[in-house]
Design a protein around this motif. Structure first.
Motif, mmCIF file in Angstrom:
data_model
loop_
_atom_site.group_PDB
_atom_site.id
_atom_site.type_symbol
_atom_site.label_atom_id
_atom_site.label_comp_id
_atom_site.label_asym_id
_atom_site.label_seq_id
_atom_site.Cartn_x
_atom_site.Cartn_y
_atom_site.Cartn_z
ATOM 1 N N GLY A 125 8.067 -4.673 7.393
ATOM 2 C CA GLY A 125 8.017 -3.608 8.378
ATOM 3 C C GLY A 125 8.234 -4.152 9.774
ATOM 4 N N PRO A 126 8.364 -3.230 10.698
ATOM 5 C CA PRO A 126 8.650 -3.573 12.096
ATOM 6 C C PRO A 126 7.609 -4.518 12.683
ATOM 7 C CG PRO A 126 8.714 -1.205 11.737
ATOM 8 C CD PRO A 126 8.217 -1.810 10.475
ATOM 9 N N GLY A 127 6.408 -4.391 12.243
ATOM 10 C CA GLY A 127 5.348 -5.198 12.820
ATOM 11 C C GLY A 127 5.143 -6.501 12.075
ATOM 12 N N GLY A 128 5.867 -6.660 11.010
ATOM 13 C CA GLY A 128 5.738 -7.891 10.264
ATOM 14 C C GLY A 128 4.902 -7.739 9.008
ATOM 15 N N PHE A 129 4.404 -6.543 8.761
ATOM 16 C CA PHE A 129 3.604 -6.372 7.553
ATOM 17 C C PHE A 129 4.523 -6.209 6.362
ATOM 18 C CE2 PHE A 129 4.163 -2.240 9.525
ATOM 19 C CZ PHE A 129 4.730 -1.514 8.491
ATOM 20 N N LEU A 130 4.009 -6.574 5.236
ATOM 21 C CA LEU A 130 4.812 -6.457 4.035
ATOM 22 C C LEU A 130 4.717 -5.049 3.487
ATOM 23 C CD1 LEU A 130 3.958 -9.772 2.220
ATOM 24 C CD2 LEU A 130 5.906 -9.229 3.639
ATOM 25 N N ARG A 131 5.862 -4.534 3.178
ATOM 26 C CA ARG A 131 5.864 -3.216 2.557
ATOM 27 C C ARG A 131 5.644 -3.383 1.077
ATOM 28 N NH1 ARG A 131 10.445 -1.344 6.037
ATOM 29 N NH2 ARG A 131 9.502 0.064 7.535
ATOM 30 N N GLN A 132 4.971 -2.419 0.525
ATOM 31 C CA GLN A 132 4.701 -2.491 -0.894
ATOM 32 C C GLN A 132 5.699 -1.671 -1.672
ATOM 33 O OE1 GLN A 132 0.776 -0.967 -0.967
ATOM 34 N NE2 GLN A 132 -0.162 -2.978 -0.873
ATOM 35 N N GLY A 133 6.082 -2.215 -2.765
ATOM 36 C CA GLY A 133 6.923 -1.454 -3.658
ATOM 37 C C GLY A 133 6.022 -0.707 -4.610
ATOM 38 N N PRO A 134 6.599 0.202 -5.355
ATOM 39 C CA PRO A 134 5.806 1.018 -6.275
ATOM 40 C C PRO A 134 5.079 0.157 -7.302
ATOM 41 C CG PRO A 134 8.073 1.759 -6.155
ATOM 42 C CD PRO A 134 8.001 0.442 -5.430
ATOM 43 N N GLY A 135 5.629 -0.951 -7.581
ATOM 44 C CA GLY A 135 5.077 -1.769 -8.642
ATOM 45 C C GLY A 135 3.941 -2.668 -8.213
ATOM 46 N N ASP A 136 3.870 -2.926 -6.953
ATOM 47 C CA ASP A 136 2.860 -3.891 -6.551
ATOM 48 C C ASP A 136 1.804 -3.306 -5.625
ATOM 49 O OD1 ASP A 136 5.521 -5.353 -4.714
ATOM 50 O OD2 ASP A 136 4.301 -3.639 -4.229
ATOM 51 N N TYR A 197 -3.501 -0.012 12.491
ATOM 52 C CA TYR A 197 -4.147 -0.695 11.382
ATOM 53 C C TYR A 197 -3.855 -2.194 11.404
ATOM 54 C CZ TYR A 197 -4.035 4.114 9.716
ATOM 55 O OH TYR A 197 -4.153 5.465 9.604
ATOM 56 N N CYS A 198 -4.604 -2.904 10.624
ATOM 57 C CA CYS A 198 -4.329 -4.331 10.455
ATOM 58 C C CYS A 198 -3.085 -4.471 9.585
ATOM 59 C CB CYS A 198 -5.516 -5.034 9.810
ATOM 60 S SG CYS A 198 -5.846 -4.493 8.118
ATOM 61 N N VAL A 199 -2.610 -5.687 9.467
ATOM 62 C CA VAL A 199 -1.380 -5.913 8.709
ATOM 63 C C VAL A 199 -1.513 -5.402 7.278
ATOM 64 C CG1 VAL A 199 0.108 -7.670 7.719
ATOM 65 C CG2 VAL A 199 -0.675 -7.908 10.069
ATOM 66 N N GLU A 200 -2.615 -5.713 6.683
ATOM 67 C CA GLU A 200 -2.798 -5.308 5.290
ATOM 68 C C GLU A 200 -2.743 -3.800 5.132
ATOM 69 O OE1 GLU A 200 -6.318 -6.777 3.354
ATOM 70 O OE2 GLU A 200 -6.492 -4.862 2.295
ATOM 71 N N HIS A 201 -3.446 -3.082 6.022
ATOM 72 C CA HIS A 201 -3.473 -1.630 5.882
ATOM 73 C C HIS A 201 -2.204 -0.965 6.371
ATOM 74 C CE1 HIS A 201 -8.031 -2.020 5.451
ATOM 75 N NE2 HIS A 201 -7.535 -1.672 4.294
ATOM 76 N N CYS A 202 -1.477 -1.674 7.233
ATOM 77 C CA CYS A 202 -0.155 -1.161 7.588
ATOM 78 C C CYS A 202 0.694 -1.090 6.329
ATOM 79 C CB CYS A 202 0.520 -2.063 8.624
ATOM 80 S SG CYS A 202 0.112 -1.635 10.324
#
Length: 229
Positions: A125-136, A197-202
């Motif tokens: 994502g724009p902020g550097g957080f990892l986007r989650q896919g449907p599987g993970d 939000y924090c990175v994780e919750h982003c």
DNA sequence: CCCTGATTCGC
DNA sequence: GCGAATCAGG
């Protein structure tokens, strides 16, 4: 009931947090949803993502109440809500497209887990957080912990938790539990700069747009669903 | 119908 | 200032 400072603070936080007026009213108790909305407006809060606001035309709008016996001055009805602060959802069309932020410190595939070598769909994502896919989707640390278990935990348990009043621009506003419950608090982690939000919750809040067909039920959002008691 | 927020206006 | 009644839209 009257609007004490505490109740007003709760109203503000929940309103800004995205709770519906009904939820807030239900939470505060003793007030109707109309009261909440009325108060919110009087406080200066207003117009957030409201379902009934997809309309925005220059047309004067034809609004007239049933008969107007009194020649009272009609107040111009034109709120005009422009500020679009949040919603940094990138227009990610393709699933695993080019991450907009080529930050080398973000490993898209940290370690080849021995379980399998299936290519995971990961975007940044724009902020550097990892986007989650449907599987993970991460199972651990769900935003909504167990239902009310104990009567109340005065201090000890809540002592180091981020309360409604401890929120600031610097801490993650992701709600843990539900408002009003003894153990309700907020994540409180340092925010992902530019996000609430924090990175994780982003990662939980902003899901990457993935191809049709491989969708899974929508992720839990803060104050999202109706409360189940 | 349900829901949502917005607005009005008597109190 | 408060909030029920009402409106408007999904």
């Amino acid at each position: 009931m009257s609007w004490t400072d505490e109740r007003i603070a709760t109203l503000k936080k929940m309103w800004e947090g995205g709770s519906t007026a009904s939820q807030i009213a239900d939470e505060l108790g003793g007030v109707s949803r109309n009261a909440v909305i009325g108060k919110a407006h009087r406080l200066g809060l207003k117009s957030r993502p409201s379902p009934v606001k997809a309309n925005e035309k220059k047309k004067p709008a034809v609004k007239a109440k049933p008969a107007a016996p009194k020649p009272v001055a009609k107040k111009p009805v034109k709120p005009a809500a422009k500020p679009a602060p949040a919603a940094p959802i990138a227009p990610a069309k393709p699933a695993a497209a080019q991450p907009p932020a080529p930050d080398a410190s973000i490993p898209s595939q940290p370690l080849p887990n021995k379980s399998s070598d299936l290519p995971k769909i990961v975007s940044v994502g724009p902020g550097g957080f990892l986007r989650q896919g449907p599987g993970d989707q991460q199972a651990p640390i769900p935003p909504a912990p167990p239902r009310r278990l104990v009567p109340a935990k005065p201090s000890a348990e809540i002592a180091d938790k981020t309360s409604l009043l401890d929120l600031s621009d610097k801490v993650c506003r992701w709600p843990m539990g539900h408002p009003g419950e003894p153990d309700f608090h907020f994540c409180g982690e340092s925010v992902n700069p530019g996000f609430p939000y924090c990175v994780e919750h982003c990662g939980r809040a902003y899901q990457a747009q993935l191809p049709r067909g491989a969708r899974r039920p929508p992720p839990p959002l803060p104050f999202g669903g109706p409360r189940v008691r």
